[in-house]
Write an enzyme that holds these catalytic residues in place. Structure first.
Site, PDB file in Angstrom:
ATOM      1  CE1 TYR A 140       7.332   3.211   1.487  1.00  0.00           C
ATOM      2  CE2 TYR A 140       7.545   5.387   0.533  1.00  0.00           C
ATOM      3  CZ  TYR A 140       6.769   4.307   0.881  1.00  0.00           C
ATOM      4  OH  TYR A 140       5.425   4.344   0.632  1.00  0.00           O
ATOM      5  CE  LYS A 191       2.979 -11.391   7.724  1.00  0.00           C
ATOM      6  NZ  LYS A 191       1.576 -11.827   7.899  1.00  0.00           N
ATOM      7  CG  ASP A 223      -1.773 -10.561   8.639  1.00  0.00           C
ATOM      8  OD1 ASP A 223      -1.341 -10.098   9.723  1.00  0.00           O
ATOM      9  OD2 ASP A 223      -1.711 -11.776   8.352  1.00  0.00           O
ATOM     10  CG  ASP A 247       2.312   4.358   1.520  1.00  0.00           C
ATOM     11  OD1 ASP A 247       1.817   5.502   1.473  1.00  0.00           O
ATOM     12  OD2 ASP A 247       2.418   3.618   0.522  1.00  0.00           O
ATOM     13  CG  ASP A 251      -3.637   5.699   1.055  1.00  0.00           C
ATOM     14  OD1 ASP A 251      -2.982   6.595   1.636  1.00  0.00           O
ATOM     15  OD2 ASP A 251      -3.765   5.637  -0.185  1.00  0.00           O
TER      16      ASP A 251
END
Ligand code: IPM
Ligand code: MN
Length: 356
Positions: A140, A191, A223, A247, A251
């Protein structure tokens, strides 16, 4: 006396923030505490009035207050403004300006809302997890970033996922500390099979864990974590992860519980704190008194807990929300046949009545 800056922002941010303020004022009355609330514009509202999504004065006010509350920002009206003026920029500037590096996003299944979840009951009943998302670093904010022209051969666009030891240490420490108040399990998500930034992340989290031997730590690739969240969400207690992964996963975990309209958040730094519902400005229903104020109200409860150490007040708000749900009151987003549909402001009133 506690000083609070409230940024209602845009869309349903305005109506849900009003309900959070209602609850804060009620708490003040009942407990004879003074919550001094100042309101400021943010996002599209600020852009319309001042030509910028956040003014230096607004940021300064936030920096000077004991806690900051934010409704939501953005909407189609500002979708085509230049990138530097987008309402979302205000959010990032505020997070960065307050240096609130730890974003806490709890996802808790309310038994009354179990039918709202798209997943099977046995998978989601009892879900109670906390995502601790790094909030002021990573892709970001990383540089270099930009879009460059490739001399007639199109363009090149790039962003950088950057983390330093210091940044990972402080978010890891925060996650372990929070786990101590819960079930003492931390899952770090990265990751590391691909990204160097994740390799550092994993190394540093593992080092910090040495200070927290009473906490169980495991590592998962993002993942895999995304899959495990729908396969068996109850395995998670605290999930600590980067800005971008957090983020996305927050959700996803919001949806486990049936409605993003229920999920509060707290963003904590060493000197400041920012509280906001996880949901956005929902322009499609804005201004109709149809938003779900419970995420906002629960964010106010988190403010009592984390900024002011007023645990009883936080508890009282949570209990009030549960009671109202038990009585069958629902806003549109969580409405099901046989329940009682109420407006945003009515829901605020119902919770306020029950706050002790
Ligand atoms: C969130 C939002 C923001 C984010 C956007 C609006 C900038 O999606 O708070 O999760 O990506 O952090
Ligand atoms: Mn998001």
């Amino acid at each position: 006396m506690y000083n609070i800056t409230v940024f209602p922002g845009d869309g349903i941010g305005v109506e849900v923030a009003e309900q959070a303020v209602k609850i804060i004022r009620k708490l003040g009355e009942v407990h004879h505490l003074v919550f001094e609330i100042k309101e400021e514009l943010l996002g599209g509202a600020s852009l319309d009035k001042h030509g910028v999504p956040i003014t230096p004065e607004a940021l300064k006010l936030a920096q000077k207050s004991d806690a900051v509350f934010l409704g939501a920002v953005g909407g189609p009206k500002w979708d085509n403004v230049e990138a530097s003026k987008r309402p979302e920029k205000a959010l990032l500037a505020l997070r960065k300006g307050l240096e609130v590096f730890a974003n806490l996003r709890p996802a808790k299944m309310y038994p009354e809302l179990i039918d709202n979840s798209p997943l099977k009951k046995e998978i989601v009943s009892g879900v109670d997890l906390l995502i601790v998302r790094e909030l002021v670093g990573g892709i970001y904010f990383g540089t270099p970033r930009g879009i460059e022209s490739l001399d007639g051969k199109g363009e090149k666009a790039f962003n950088s996922e950057v983390y330093t030891t210091f940044e990972v240490e402080r978010i890891a420490r925060k996650a372990f500390e929070l786990a101590r108040r819960r079930r003492r399990k931390v899952t770090s998500v990265d990751k590391a099979n691909i990204l160097e930034s994740s390799q550092l992340w994993r190394k540093v989290v593992t080092q910090v864990h040495q200070e927290f031997k009473d906490i169980t730590l495991d590592h998962r690739y993002v993942d895999d974590c995304a899959m495990q969240l729908v396969r068996n969400p109850k395995q998670f207690d605290v999930i600590v992860t980067t800005n971008l992964f957090g983020d996305i996963l927050s959700d996803e975990s919001a949806m486990l519980t049936g409605s993003i309209g229920m999920l509060p958040s707290a963003s904590l730094g060493n000197h400041h704190a920012l509280y906001e519902p996880v949901h956005g400005s929902a322009p499609d229903i804005a201004g109709k008194d149809r938003g779900n104020p419970l995420a906002s109200i629960l964010s106010a409860a988190m403010m009592m807990e984390y900024s002011f150490n007023l645990h009883e007040l936080a508890f009282s708000v949570e209990k009030a929300v549960e009671a109202v749900l038990k009585e069958g009151y629902r806003t549109t987003d969580i409405y099901q046949e046989g329940t009682n549909k109420v407006s945003c402001s009515k829901m605020g009133d119902l919770v306020a009545e029950k706050v002790k």
